[in-house]
Write an enzyme that holds these catalytic residues in place. Sequence first.
Site, PDB file in Angstrom:
ATOM      1  N   THR A   1     -19.701  13.236  -5.150  1.00  0.00           N
ATOM      2  CA  THR A   1     -18.994  13.558  -3.916  1.00  0.00           C
ATOM      3  C   THR A   1     -19.417  14.914  -3.352  1.00  0.00           C
ATOM      4  O   THR A   1     -19.065  15.267  -2.234  1.00  0.00           O
ATOM      5  CB  THR A   1     -17.471  13.559  -4.151  1.00  0.00           C
TER       6      THR A   1
ATOM      7  N   HIS B   1     -17.760  20.731 -10.496  1.00  0.00           N
ATOM      8  CA  HIS B   1     -16.837  21.869 -10.515  1.00  0.00           C
ATOM      9  C   HIS B   1     -16.088  21.880 -11.843  1.00  0.00           C
ATOM     10  O   HIS B   1     -16.306  20.996 -12.694  1.00  0.00           O
ATOM     11  CB  HIS B   1     -15.881  21.824  -9.317  1.00  0.00           C
TER      12      HIS B   1
ATOM     13  N   HIS C   1     -14.673  18.897 -13.632  1.00  0.00           N
ATOM     14  CA  HIS C   1     -15.536  17.972 -14.368  1.00  0.00           C
ATOM     15  C   HIS C   1     -15.787  18.439 -15.808  1.00  0.00           C
ATOM     16  O   HIS C   1     -16.340  17.681 -16.608  1.00  0.00           O
ATOM     17  CB  HIS C   1     -16.905  17.846 -13.674  1.00  0.00           C
TER      18      HIS C   1
ATOM     19  N   LYS D   1      -5.730   9.083  -5.994  1.00  0.00           N
ATOM     20  CA  LYS D   1      -5.878   9.524  -4.599  1.00  0.00           C
ATOM     21  C   LYS D   1      -4.789   8.875  -3.740  1.00  0.00           C
ATOM     22  O   LYS D   1      -4.434   7.721  -3.931  1.00  0.00           O
ATOM     23  CB  LYS D   1      -7.252   9.138  -4.037  1.00  0.00           C
TER      24      LYS D   1
ATOM     25  N   ARG E   1     -11.240   8.095   0.550  1.00  0.00           N
ATOM     26  CA  ARG E   1     -12.274   9.110   0.722  1.00  0.00           C
ATOM     27  C   ARG E   1     -13.182   8.752   1.891  1.00  0.00           C
ATOM     28  O   ARG E   1     -13.351   7.579   2.227  1.00  0.00           O
ATOM     29  CB  ARG E   1     -13.139   9.200  -0.542  1.00  0.00           C
TER      30      ARG E   1
ATOM     31  N   GLN F   1     -16.873  -0.540 -10.939  1.00  0.00           N
ATOM     32  CA  GLN F   1     -16.950   0.287 -12.144  1.00  0.00           C
ATOM     33  C   GLN F   1     -16.943  -0.589 -13.391  1.00  0.00           C
ATOM     34  O   GLN F   1     -17.618  -0.285 -14.382  1.00  0.00           O
ATOM     35  CB  GLN F   1     -15.794   1.286 -12.197  1.00  0.00           C
TER      36      GLN F   1
ATOM     37  N   ASP G   1      -6.661   9.143 -15.740  1.00  0.00           N
ATOM     38  CA  ASP G   1      -6.497   8.370 -14.506  1.00  0.00           C
ATOM     39  C   ASP G   1      -7.525   7.243 -14.402  1.00  0.00           C
ATOM     40  O   ASP G   1      -7.438   6.395 -13.510  1.00  0.00           O
ATOM     41  CB  ASP G   1      -6.585   9.280 -13.284  1.00  0.00           C
TER      42      ASP G   1
ATOM     43  N   LYS H   1      -2.652  23.343  -9.363  1.00  0.00           N
ATOM     44  CA  LYS H   1      -3.748  22.465  -9.744  1.00  0.00           C
ATOM     45  C   LYS H   1      -4.840  23.220 -10.486  1.00  0.00           C
ATOM     46  O   LYS H   1      -5.285  24.276 -10.065  1.00  0.00           O
ATOM     47  CB  LYS H   1      -4.335  21.796  -8.501  1.00  0.00           C
TER      48      LYS H   1
ATOM     49  N   LYS I   1      -8.540  25.098  -9.027  1.00  0.00           N
ATOM     50  CA  LYS I   1      -8.433  25.531  -7.640  1.00  0.00           C
ATOM     51  C   LYS I   1      -7.993  26.989  -7.583  1.00  0.00           C
ATOM     52  O   LYS I   1      -7.173  27.434  -8.377  1.00  0.00           O
ATOM     53  CB  LYS I   1      -7.406  24.680  -6.889  1.00  0.00           C
ATOM     54  N   THR I   2      -8.566  27.725  -6.633  1.00  0.00           N
ATOM     55  CA  THR I   2      -8.122  29.091  -6.369  1.00  0.00           C
ATOM     56  C   THR I   2      -7.766  29.175  -4.892  1.00  0.00           C
ATOM     57  O   THR I   2      -7.881  28.187  -4.154  1.00  0.00           O
ATOM     58  CB  THR I   2      -9.231  30.104  -6.678  1.00  0.00           C
TER      59      THR I   2
END
Length: 428
Positions: A39, A44, A47, A81, A85, A174, A195, A230, A233-234
């Site tokens: 994506t 990040h 992962h 989600k 997307r 998948q 998930d 989360k 995330k910043t």
Amino acid sequence: MTNFVEELRWRGMLHDIMPNTEEKLNEGMTAGYIGFDPTADSLHVGHLTQIMTLIHFQNAGHKPFALVGGATGMVGDPSGKSDERNLQTEEMVQHNLAGMKRQLAKFLTFEDAGNGAVMVNNADWFKNMNFLDFIRDVGKHITVNYMMAKDSVKKRLEGDTGMSFTEFCYQLVQGYDFYYLWKNNNCLVQMGGSDQWGNIVTGTELIRRKDAGTAYAITTQLIKKADGTKFGKTESGAVWLDPEKTSPYKFYQFWLNASDDDVKKWIRIFTLKTKDQIEALEAEHDAAPHLRILQKALAEDITIKTHSAEALETAIKTSEFLFGNGSLEFLKSLSASQVLEMFEGIPQFTISRGELEAGIDAATLLAEKSTVAPSKGEAKKLIQGGGVSVNKEKIKEVGQLFNIEQLINDKFIVLQKGKKNYFLLIVE
């Protein structure tokens, strides 16, 4: 060989496991895979749990496959989600795949022999399959009732946005990935975040119904922060593994700023330190929490693994400069872009080279050319109290003049109020 499942278990990573999976893995080298959707052109920190899972899998003597979703990336996984997307073009997916491959190669030993890691792209087996082939060879084996029972489907159908046919079919796509790798690469285990359980067991079910085969599933805990925010995330967004997107300094700071509650979990998940090593560090940390021993150990370990020892050194020196007694020589060794990145989020002001060549007095520099002080009167008080510095040297008097001799890298002047309030003057 070591017990891979037990390794995940004591590290607090294990979530779900299909019956007999642990026993199968303990029989000998087994191939298993984790999928990564392209994506973005960088992975990040979200992962990293799956990357660490593959590292442990390889270290335990098993053969890891990293599947990059050149095909599935063009659809998008609905799991977890609330909205669909945006679909990506083939060119975007290919660009993203190239970036991900470079990063995964830093963590895993890629080679075909033995238990060397292998990277596969599901576009290779989907590109020549048409829709009729898919619904005939795959779709007929899985009922709509089975697909509707999945949590990822039920939650979306109960919401306001619904679910497109494209996303509804994702679990079949998948599932076929697992079937293909099972059939062609003897890949017996699929792993992923919790998930992904529904998608993974769709694969095991397809293998059972289509070829009467047996496959296995393992999922890991989704990482959550103790304060409820989360993970990964910043305020400025995601923490990327690509140094162009998130500098090694910011990457290092992300881990260094972990809370005590979080770091005790994260050091188990994101480092390869042994149980004894971690417990020894925890004892040191609990004896002197203010030294942040666990945070430093975690930040150093993961920064080296993701970037390099040199990047870690720069990150530490940057931290020392901003929060301690770092050297001005270090700042002079950085490029202009590195300096700007280092001071991102810090107030910045532009002044002309001409006015600096003519000389600017300290009070004007603090009150008019920047916002260090609200007025020249307040600037005078700050200076008299010894509370303000230029390039790490305290200003001695209100009338002290500054000119281009004070420039760092012929472009910057660093102002400082107190210990941690910085301002950057940029000369153009």
